[in-house]
Design an enzyme around this catalytic site. Structure first.
Site, mmCIF file in Angstrom:
data_model
loop_
_atom_site.group_PDB
_atom_site.id
_atom_site.type_symbol
_atom_site.label_atom_id
_atom_site.label_comp_id
_atom_site.label_asym_id
_atom_site.label_seq_id
_atom_site.Cartn_x
_atom_site.Cartn_y
_atom_site.Cartn_z
ATOM 1 N N SER A 97 9.472 -2.805 7.816
ATOM 2 C CA SER A 97 8.630 -1.626 7.668
ATOM 3 C C SER A 97 9.474 -0.456 7.156
ATOM 4 O O SER A 97 9.944 -0.490 6.016
ATOM 5 C CB SER A 97 7.924 -1.326 8.986
ATOM 6 N N GLU A 103 -1.248 -7.468 8.635
ATOM 7 C CA GLU A 103 -0.576 -6.174 8.679
ATOM 8 C C GLU A 103 -1.256 -5.180 9.630
ATOM 9 O O GLU A 103 -1.276 -5.382 10.828
ATOM 10 C CB GLU A 103 -0.440 -5.600 7.262
ATOM 11 N N HIS A 117 1.338 -6.617 11.668
ATOM 12 C CA HIS A 117 2.580 -5.949 11.312
ATOM 13 C C HIS A 117 3.576 -6.105 12.461
ATOM 14 O O HIS A 117 3.231 -5.902 13.624
ATOM 15 C CB HIS A 117 2.276 -4.469 11.075
#
Length: 555
Positions: free
Chosen positions: A209, A339, A458
């Site tokens: 990320s 995600e 995510h």
């Protein structure tokens, strides 16, 4: 409570040595490097290997007092034996349960097998957290799995929020100090890691990320030249619909106003913020968001103007790619299947947020989905049609699916798609692409009713690479699918760190059936990671067409 990006830190304070056998021992291992002598402690991997751990090591001078908002200063010599037996603090951010944070946070952890004759590949990990949360501590990035392989692992902290990324666009705060922290850690590795059994000529930088953004930025930063040799970017890209700015003065002013500091000039902002405590700065994060916890990404890198400083980023990453001005290394890029799908539930299950997003779509969509101001209204309409059929948001399954995909593609998916396809075209080194689709027993998002994972969210691939004991139980060796995936994921990283190629070798039988091709412009293949691995093509390209039309590459 702040959502997924911060939950890793806010979960439950759990000092790593509690997870690994009690208080540090005075008879821990001792290592002497060109910079000094370090006393560590012993840890045990999930398969029972005893490893050396050197935690909480300062790699740069504490960025406090007059050094606040200044570039980091590498520590090249330690006067005394460094006590590296316990975790250092995370950098200032909102926390719960007395989780340790402190401005003196430029620390790193080294996990090693010690000297085994031959120097081992080094994996450096830069943590996720939106550039405002999480850390490199062993309860969120532990060595439990990777150190069952013959590697040396280094995890780092870097300054967060305004403390790391304040940018006024002038010499008062040119910006990017958090990235420069990462560079100092990389320089520390080059100077010291051989003493810990690591090969300074075989360093793989990895990140998730915000850390994934960071990894690619190092590939185009003049400061990072020669400091690494492979790279892995998981779920994040600095090349997207967002154009990297030259400053973020609006965030500097917002930070100042939150703490009652004058915004009359850059000097007034910087001087005023220096009078505030690190806790005040860290705890003010909630005031930086504009709609619920959007935008997820607040601070971003800036293209630094030249004020005589060492500049981290000197040009747009997109231009660097297209002009071939990159550090040429083998590269893995990834995204997860789902995600940020869960952010749709935050909106749809909250009457106030749902009403606001419906009634103020043209104001909220640019905030939540990073739409350029000059085209925001048109883009908001096109995206609403593409993902939501042009209809008003309602709390039903169809809307949740569309809005979840819109959040995912806006925050992560389109940027990763653009980056991997540009790199396939312009990089002279192999580029590999994967989609993480596995849904196991644990996830960063679980259904509130069933308490079961419902997507590949995510951060979820991190569960099979690191011990994330602040949030999850360790995966014990067994015949479970979760355990098998740990072995497969660590095998991929091990091979890539050694050879720049993740495909199987004789000593990684867990992935013996793997045949992962390089992505090419005319053969856009990727690896789908599920219970079984398989190769597919053209990941989510039907969804990304609207983004390509809205944000075409400049000529």
């Amino acid at each position: 409570m702040i959502q997924l990006l911060v939950l890793l830190v806010m979960a439950a304070a759990s000092d790593a040595h509690r997870q690994h056998g009690g208080a540090p021992s005075t008879d821990g291992p001792l290592t002497t490097s060109p910079s000094g002598t370090f006393r560590g402690s012993w840890m045990t991997t999930r398969k029972g290997q005893r490893i050396e751990a050197y935690r909480g090591v300062r790699y740069a001078e504490p960025p406090v007092g007059e050094l606040r908002f200044k570039p980091p200063r590498l520590i090249t010599q330690y006067k005394d034996v460094v006590d590296a037996t316990q975790e250092g603090p995370a950098c200032p951010q909102p926390v719960q349960n007395d989780y340790p944070v402190d401005e003196d946070c430029l620390r790193l952890n080294v996990y090693t097998h010690g000297h085994k004759g031959k120097l081992l590949p080094v994996i450096m990990y830069m943590h996720a957290g939106g550039f405002y949360s999480v850390s490199g501590r062993s309860d969120v990035a532990g060595p439990d799995y990777l150190l069952d392989r013959d590697v040396v692992l280094v995890t780092i902290n870097y300054r967060l929020g305004s403390l790391g990324f304040l940018s006024t666009g002038d010499k008062q705060a040119p910006g990017n100090n958090g990235f420069k922290d990462q560079v100092m850690a990389m320089r520390w590795i080059q100077r010291n890691i051989a003493a810990f059994g690591g090969d300074p000529n075989l360093v793989t930088i990895t990140g998730y990320s915000a850390g994934s953004f960071s990894v690619f930025l190092h590939m185009v930063s003049p400061m990072s030249k020669g400091l690494f040799h492979r790279a892995i970017s998981m779920s994040g890209s600095p090349v997207s619909q967002i154009v990297i700015p030259e400053h973020q003065r609006h965030l500097a002013e917002r930070q100042a106003r939150l703490l009652g500091v004058s915004t009359d000039s850059s000097k007034a902002i910087v001087d005023g913020l220096k009078t505030k405590t690190a806790k005040e700065l860290g705890d003010s994060l909630l005031g930086m968001f504009e709609f619920d916890y959007d935008p997820v990404l607040l601070w971003v890198p800036v293209v630094e103007k030249d004020f005589g400083q060492e500049r981290f980023l000197t040009m747009q990453p997109l231009d660097a790619i297209r002009q071939g001005k990159m550090h040429q290394v083998p590269y893995i890029i990834s995204q997860t299947k789902d995600e940020f799908f869960w952010k749709a539930f935050n909106v749809l299950r909250n009457e106030t947020l749902l009403k606001t997003m419906n009634e103020e779509w043209y104001r909220i969509a640019p905030i939540s989905f990073y739409l350029s101001p000059n085209t925001a209204r048109h883009a908001a309409d096109r995206l609403k049609e593409a993902y939501l059929g042009g209809k008003e948001l309602v709390n039903d399954t169809k809307t949740a699916d569309g809005l979840g995909k819109l959040y995912s593609d806006a925050i992560i998916g389109f940027g990763v798609h653009r980056l991997v396809n540009l790199m396939a075209r312009y990089s002279p080194k192999p580029v590999y692409y994967y989609k993480f689709s596995y849904i196991g027993d644990q996830s960063h998002y679980v259904d509130p009713d069933t308490k079961k994972p419902v997507g590949a969210a995510h951060h979820d691939d991190l569960i099979y690479l690191f011990g994330v004991t602040a949030s999850f139980s360790l995966i014990a060796p067994s015949d479970s699918e979760d355990s098998k995936l740990v072995d497969k994921m660590t095998a991929i990283w091990y091979n890539f760190a050694r050879y720049g190629d993740p495909n199987p070798k004789g000593d990684t039988p867990e992935i013996s059936a793997l045949s992962w091709p390089v992505i090419k412009p005319d053969s856009r293949k990727y690896l789908r990671i599920e219970k079984d691995f398989s190769v597919h093509a053209n990941l989510f390209e039907d969804r990304f067409k609207v983004w390509e039309e809205l944000y075409p590459l400049p000529n």
